[in-house]
Design a protein around this motif. Structure first.
Motif, short mmCIF file in Angstrom:
data_model
loop_
_atom_site.label_atom_id
_atom_site.label_comp_id
_atom_site.label_asym_id
_atom_site.label_seq_id
_atom_site.Cartn_x
_atom_site.Cartn_y
_atom_site.Cartn_z
N ALA A 29 0.83 -1.21 0.00
CA ALA A 29 0.00 0.00 0.00
C ALA A 29 0.86 1.26 0.00
O ALA A 29 0.57 2.24 -0.71
N LEU A 30 1.95 1.24 0.78
CA LEU A 30 2.86 2.38 0.84
C LEU A 30 3.55 2.59 -0.51
O LEU A 30 3.65 3.72 -1.00
N ALA A 31 4.01 1.49 -1.10
CA ALA A 31 4.67 1.58 -2.41
C ALA A 31 3.73 2.16 -3.45
O ALA A 31 4.10 3.05 -4.23
N GLU A 32 2.50 1.68 -3.47
CA GLU A 32 1.52 2.16 -4.45
C GLU A 32 1.22 3.64 -4.24
O GLU A 32 1.00 4.38 -5.20
N ALA A 33 1.19 4.07 -3.00
CA ALA A 33 0.95 5.49 -2.70
C ALA A 33 2.08 6.35 -3.26
O ALA A 33 1.83 7.43 -3.82
N CYS A 34 3.31 5.89 -3.11
CA CYS A 34 4.46 6.63 -3.64
C CYS A 34 4.42 6.67 -5.16
O CYS A 34 4.65 7.72 -5.78
N ILE A 35 4.10 5.54 -5.77
CA ILE A 35 4.03 5.46 -7.23
C ILE A 35 2.92 6.36 -7.76
O ILE A 35 3.11 7.06 -8.76
N SER A 36 1.79 6.35 -7.09
CA SER A 36 0.67 7.21 -7.51
C SER A 36 1.06 8.69 -7.47
O SER A 36 0.54 9.50 -8.25
N GLY A 37 1.97 9.03 -6.57
CA GLY A 37 2.44 10.41 -6.47
C GLY A 37 3.54 10.76 -7.44
O GLY A 37 4.02 11.89 -7.45
N GLY A 38 3.98 9.78 -8.24
CA GLY A 38 4.96 10.07 -9.28
C GLY A 38 6.39 9.65 -8.99
O GLY A 38 7.28 9.87 -9.82
N ILE A 39 6.64 9.04 -7.84
CA ILE A 39 7.99 8.55 -7.53
C ILE A 39 8.15 7.17 -8.15
O ILE A 39 7.35 6.27 -7.89
N THR A 40 9.17 6.99 -8.94
CA THR A 40 9.31 5.75 -9.71
C THR A 40 10.56 4.94 -9.35
O THR A 40 10.92 4.02 -10.08
N ALA A 177 21.76 12.13 -5.65
CA ALA A 177 20.38 11.68 -5.42
C ALA A 177 20.17 11.70 -3.91
O ALA A 177 21.12 11.90 -3.14
N VAL A 178 18.92 11.48 -3.50
CA VAL A 178 18.62 11.41 -2.07
C VAL A 178 17.70 10.22 -1.81
O VAL A 178 16.89 9.84 -2.66
N GLY A 179 17.83 9.64 -0.61
CA GLY A 179 16.91 8.62 -0.15
C GLY A 179 15.93 9.28 0.82
O GLY A 179 16.36 9.98 1.74
N ILE A 180 14.64 9.08 0.59
CA ILE A 180 13.64 9.78 1.38
C ILE A 180 12.81 8.78 2.18
O ILE A 180 12.23 7.85 1.62
N GLY A 181 12.77 8.98 3.49
CA GLY A 181 12.06 8.07 4.38
C GLY A 181 10.85 8.70 5.01
O GLY A 181 9.86 9.02 4.36
N SER A 182 10.91 8.92 6.32
CA SER A 182 9.73 9.29 7.10
C SER A 182 9.13 10.63 6.71
O SER A 182 7.93 10.84 6.89
N SER A 183 9.92 11.55 6.17
CA SER A 183 9.35 12.84 5.76
C SER A 183 8.37 12.66 4.61
O SER A 183 7.51 13.52 4.37
N LEU A 184 8.47 11.54 3.91
CA LEU A 184 7.54 11.18 2.84
C LEU A 184 6.50 10.17 3.31
O LEU A 184 5.29 10.34 3.08
N THR A 197 0.64 9.97 -0.92
CA THR A 197 0.59 10.32 -2.33
C THR A 197 0.72 11.82 -2.53
O THR A 197 1.44 12.30 -3.42
N VAL A 198 0.06 12.60 -1.68
CA VAL A 198 0.16 14.06 -1.75
C VAL A 198 1.60 14.50 -1.50
O VAL A 198 2.14 15.37 -2.21
N LYS A 199 2.23 13.91 -0.51
CA LYS A 199 3.62 14.25 -0.21
C LYS A 199 4.54 13.85 -1.36
O LYS A 199 5.49 14.58 -1.70
N ALA A 200 4.29 12.68 -1.96
CA ALA A 200 5.10 12.23 -3.09
C ALA A 200 5.02 13.22 -4.24
O ALA A 200 6.05 13.56 -4.85
#
Length: 218
Positions: A29-40, A177-184, A197-200
């Motif tokens: 669910a988390l992965a799909e939320a990130c993908i929906s926000g445009g992070i690939t 590049a950067v690795g993004i964790g809890s802030s996202l 998704t909004v944050k992504a």
């Protein structure tokens, strides 16, 4: 996919979202939320239950549209399992030379974690493609500038402590590049995947602004 293509896509996108959860279902669910926000580009941490199944499922769902990596990889055996499950890059919290060699054997980018110049050089000598500077929240973006003074050739990716507000600093001081964790992904802790998704989307938009600003000032 060729190793150079994977690296180019990571550098072009500029960010890797860290997927870490208490269950495989939550991780998906988390992965799909990130993908929906445009992070690939996603790193699925091996601290997540059934990580291999998560990788396989995401690969089946998204094919080549999403870059999938495995994180918290501590040894070459785990790296090989992840690669066979569909991981296209391997991220570790530390430098393990045999893990880097395993990645090179399969032509998969190796991104070990390091903090000191000695660790960074050790990783590069072993064949690391990008060095994850970790934990990033233990220092400020200016640490990247300090590291690049003696190591201007080192491709550095800080992970931890990267936010919308300070992301530009990390890049201006020389991060590739950067690795993004809890802030996202923080809202996922309460099941608010829509907020992720909004944050992504906000991170993707900010990244485009940063890339444009850096290009204009070059």
């Amino acid at each position: 996919m060729l190793k150079i293509t994977i690296l180019q896509r990571i550098l072009s996108g500029g960010m890797v979202a860290i997927v870490r959860a208490d269950s495989a279902e939550a991780a998906l669910a988390l992965a799909e939320a990130c993908i929906s926000g445009g992070i690939t580009a996603l790193e699925v941490a091996f601290t997540t239950p059934d990580t291999l199944d998560v990788l396989k499922t995401l690969r089946q769902r998204h094919g080549a549209d999403v870059l999938l990596g495995a994180g918290t990889v501590l040894d070459p055996e785990t790296a090989r399992m992840a690669i066979l499950a569909g991981a296209q890059f391997i991220i570790s919290p530390s430098v393990n030379v045999e893990t880097i060699r395993m990645c090179n054997r399969y032509q998969v980018p190796a991104m070990p974690g390091a903090m000191t110049p000695t660790e960074i050089v050790t990783a590069l000598e072993a064949g690391a493609d990008i060095v994850k500077i970790f934990p990033g929240d233990s220092f400020s973006p200016s640490y990247i500038k300090a590291l690049r003074a003696p190591l201007p050739h080192a491709p550095l990716m800080p992970t931890g402590g990267v936010t919308l507000e300070n992301m530009e600093e990390w890049f201006r001081y020389g991060s590739v590049a950067v690795g993004i964790g809890s802030s996202l992904t923080g809202p996922a802790q309460t099941g608010d995947y829509a907020a992720v998704t909004v944050k992504a989307r906000a991170f993707v938009h900010r990244m485009k602004e940063i890339k444009a600003d850096i290009k204009d000032s070059a």
